[in-house]
Design a protein around this motif. Structure first.
Motif, PDB file in Angstrom:
ATOM      1  N   PRO A   7      -8.972   3.148  -2.048  1.00 14.16           N
ATOM      2  CA  PRO A   7      -7.795   2.457  -1.502  1.00 14.16           C
ATOM      3  C   PRO A   7      -6.927   1.893  -2.625  1.00 14.16           C
ATOM      4  O   PRO A   7      -7.441   1.398  -3.628  1.00 14.16           O
ATOM      5  CB  PRO A   7      -8.418   1.341  -0.652  1.00 14.16           C
ATOM      6  CG  PRO A   7      -9.761   1.867  -0.265  1.00 14.16           C
ATOM      7  CD  PRO A   7     -10.226   2.669  -1.440  1.00 14.16           C
ATOM      8  N   TRP A   8      -5.620   1.966  -2.439  1.00 17.78           N
ATOM      9  CA  TRP A   8      -4.672   1.612  -3.488  1.00 17.78           C
ATOM     10  C   TRP A   8      -3.798   0.462  -3.012  1.00 17.78           C
ATOM     11  O   TRP A   8      -3.003   0.609  -2.092  1.00 17.78           O
ATOM     12  CB  TRP A   8      -3.821   2.828  -3.828  1.00 17.78           C
ATOM     13  CG  TRP A   8      -3.015   2.703  -5.086  1.00 17.78           C
ATOM     14  CD1 TRP A   8      -3.249   1.876  -6.137  1.00 17.78           C
ATOM     15  CD2 TRP A   8      -1.853   3.462  -5.424  1.00 17.78           C
ATOM     16  NE1 TRP A   8      -2.309   2.065  -7.118  1.00 17.78           N
ATOM     17  CE2 TRP A   8      -1.440   3.046  -6.702  1.00 17.78           C
ATOM     18  CE3 TRP A   8      -1.131   4.457  -4.779  1.00 17.78           C
ATOM     19  CZ2 TRP A   8      -0.329   3.582  -7.338  1.00 17.78           C
ATOM     20  CZ3 TRP A   8      -0.034   5.001  -5.410  1.00 17.78           C
ATOM     21  CH2 TRP A   8       0.368   4.572  -6.673  1.00 17.78           C
ATOM     22  N   LEU A   9      -3.967  -0.691  -3.643  1.00 17.64           N
ATOM     23  CA  LEU A   9      -3.202  -1.888  -3.299  1.00 17.64           C
ATOM     24  C   LEU A   9      -2.437  -2.338  -4.536  1.00 17.64           C
ATOM     25  O   LEU A   9      -3.032  -2.601  -5.579  1.00 17.64           O
ATOM     26  CB  LEU A   9      -4.142  -3.000  -2.818  1.00 17.64           C
ATOM     27  CG  LEU A   9      -3.519  -4.183  -2.080  1.00 17.64           C
ATOM     28  CD1 LEU A   9      -2.845  -3.725  -0.788  1.00 17.64           C
ATOM     29  CD2 LEU A   9      -4.589  -5.228  -1.771  1.00 17.64           C
ATOM     30  N   THR A  14       0.865  -1.186   0.000  1.00 14.16           N
ATOM     31  CA  THR A  14       0.000   0.000   0.000  1.00 14.16           C
ATOM     32  C   THR A  14       0.894   1.225   0.000  1.00 14.16           C
ATOM     33  O   THR A  14       1.405   1.641   1.047  1.00 14.16           O
ATOM     34  CB  THR A  14      -0.920   0.012   1.238  1.00 14.16           C
ATOM     35  OG1 THR A  14      -1.680  -1.197   1.265  1.00 14.16           O
ATOM     36  CG2 THR A  14      -1.867   1.199   1.205  1.00 14.16           C
ATOM     37  N   GLN A  57      -1.552   5.643   2.151  1.00 13.07           N
ATOM     38  CA  GLN A  57      -2.709   5.305   2.956  1.00 13.07           C
ATOM     39  C   GLN A  57      -3.953   6.074   2.506  1.00 13.07           C
ATOM     40  O   GLN A  57      -3.846   7.222   2.058  1.00 13.07           O
ATOM     41  CB  GLN A  57      -2.436   5.606   4.444  1.00 13.07           C
ATOM     42  CG  GLN A  57      -1.345   4.746   5.044  1.00 13.07           C
ATOM     43  CD  GLN A  57      -1.661   3.261   4.990  1.00 13.07           C
ATOM     44  OE1 GLN A  57      -2.792   2.843   5.207  1.00 13.07           O
ATOM     45  NE2 GLN A  57      -0.649   2.451   4.673  1.00 13.07           N
TER      46      GLN A  57
END
Length: 425
Positions: free
Chosen positions: A352-354, A324, A327
């Protein structure tokens, strides 16, 4: 396209022994209604051994990775191959992935995808009845894969969908094409429109089955894009791709994706084979929080396509991990805004960035904001992007959005702001 597989138990035993070999079952027409009886074809050991030797002799030389985001990527004896991260759509490794090649029954992923989308939108219902024309009907030969729908019968859409996905039925594919678009050619137009929408730039569909045609092509990249869309957009129906068998019209057929029997993390997607296309396989697996997609095009045997897919997955899961980089809700940058009640607005991630990145490597990020931003700007409007790199290679990007609304200033304030711009302040 495919020949009918042997019963499930021998298939499992063969896989467990590490020697899954294609088998065939001949079907003969039983009566004018299209009923068929299955008969197991006996294959002498010497003949089977000869087939295996011939397949090995026809194997292509190993094709090394042209794109690889981690070390020691495998070289695979196929005309094209690819490994993609599902979450980001990032290609982790590939070779010859942009060449347009015959996709054989991998075509049916688009056929099933269109059916699934029609079910989601309400254009089709699972209980709708689909008629089987003479054009759609399989005449009981082992030369192509069939669901074995009786001539002039009707089947529900959900049974047709299973017949396409699990049994790779040409008859099921033709029947639903005629039901939805009047003809195979009409359905091909729907397929090509959907391919264009998804960004499948090297794909042209001529029919819903993948039966050979000079103009019928797709690429490893395009097929991975399609697989990702199936998983993402058709979650209600995606479990069908993991089903190991389907029985219809008294005939039970096993799924030809060998990895479904040997790897519990594999849950799709589709096999394909013609003499021209060779043996093809698109696979997806999910281990912990990481889902990967593999594409193998034109290798020399059913065993080879399974082994190569297994090797790609093994390399992918051993070499990559989730990260990640930023956040959620963190302010990534501050963008200047012209002619607004506020001079700036905070740029944050839209979701959200995964990322999937090489194990043990640090991730760096750079920000690109849109130049010349002017009010009004709505909250959540895209105002830039953040790009992630690892070891100097791009591994993903995500949009940046405005954290708050910026209203346009009144005419008096705008006039003052124009004057400031003229004097470079």
């Amino acid at each position: 396209m495919h020949t009918k597989t042997s019963p499930l138990l021998p298939l499992i035993l063969a896989i467990a022994a590490g020697a899954l070999a294609p088998s065939s079952v001949a079907f003969a027409a039983k009566n004018a209604t299209g009923k068929h009886a299955a008969s197991k074809a006996a294959v002498p050991k010497k003949a089977a051994s000869g087939k295996k030797s011939a397949a090995a002799a026809n194997a292509l030389p190993p094709l090394a990775a042209q794109v690889a985001l981690a070390d020691n990527a495998p070289a695979l004896p196929a005309k094209a191959w690819l490994l993609m991260d599902y979450d980001s759509g990032q290609v982790l490794a590939s070779a010859n992935a942009e060449e347009a090649l015959p996709p054989a029954s991998l075509t049916k992923m688009m056929t099933s995808y269109i059916v699934e989308q029609a079910l989601r939108s309400g254009k089709l219902k699972t209980t709708d009845l689909v008629s089987v024309s003479e054009n759609a009907w399989c005449r009981g030969t082992s030369a192509e894969s069939c669901m074995y729908l009786p001539l002039n019968s009707q089947a529900t859409v959900i049974d047709i969908l299973r017949g396409i996905i699990v049994q790779s039925g040409n008859d099921a594919s033709k029947a639903i094409a005629e039901h939805m678009a009047g003809s195979e050619a009409g359905f091909a137009k729907l397929m090509n429109a959907e391919a264009q929408r998804l960004g499948m730039t090297k794909t042209t569909f001529v029919n819903p089955t993948g039966l050979p045609d000079p103009g019928h092509k797709s690429s490893a990249t395009d097929l991975a894009i399609l697989a990702r869309a199936i998983i993402k957009d058709g979650s209600e129906y995606y479990p069908i791709y993991a089903e190991r068998e389907f029985k219809y019209n008294g005939i039970k057929q096993g799924n030809r994706n060998a990895l479904l029997y040997t790897d519990p993390t594999v849950d799709g997607l589709k096999t394909g084979h013609t003499a021209e296309a060779g043996y093809c396989l698109v696979t997806s697996a999910k281990r912990n929080d990481m889902r990967l997609i593999t594409v193998i095009l034109n290798t020399h045997s059913a065993q080879a396509r399974a082994d190569q897919s297994r090797e790609l997955l093994g390399w992918g899961y051993s070499q990559f991990e989730k990260a990640t980089p930023i956040q959620p809700n963190a302010v990534v940058a501050t963008a200047k805004v012209g002619f607004g009640k506020a001079d700036t607005v905070a740029a944050v991630l839209g979701a959200p960035w995964l990322l999937t990145v090489p194990r043990g490597q640090q991730v760096q990020t750079t920000v690109e904001l849109k130049p010349g931003l002017e009010a009004p700007i709505a909250k959540g409007a895209v105002i830039g992007k953040v790009i992630a790199t690892s070891n100097g290679k791009p591994v993903g990007e995500a949009p940046l959005v405005a954290q708050a609304e910026v209203e346009r200033s009144g005419w008096l304030l705008r006039a003052w702001q124009h004057l400031l711009q003229l004097f470079g302040k």
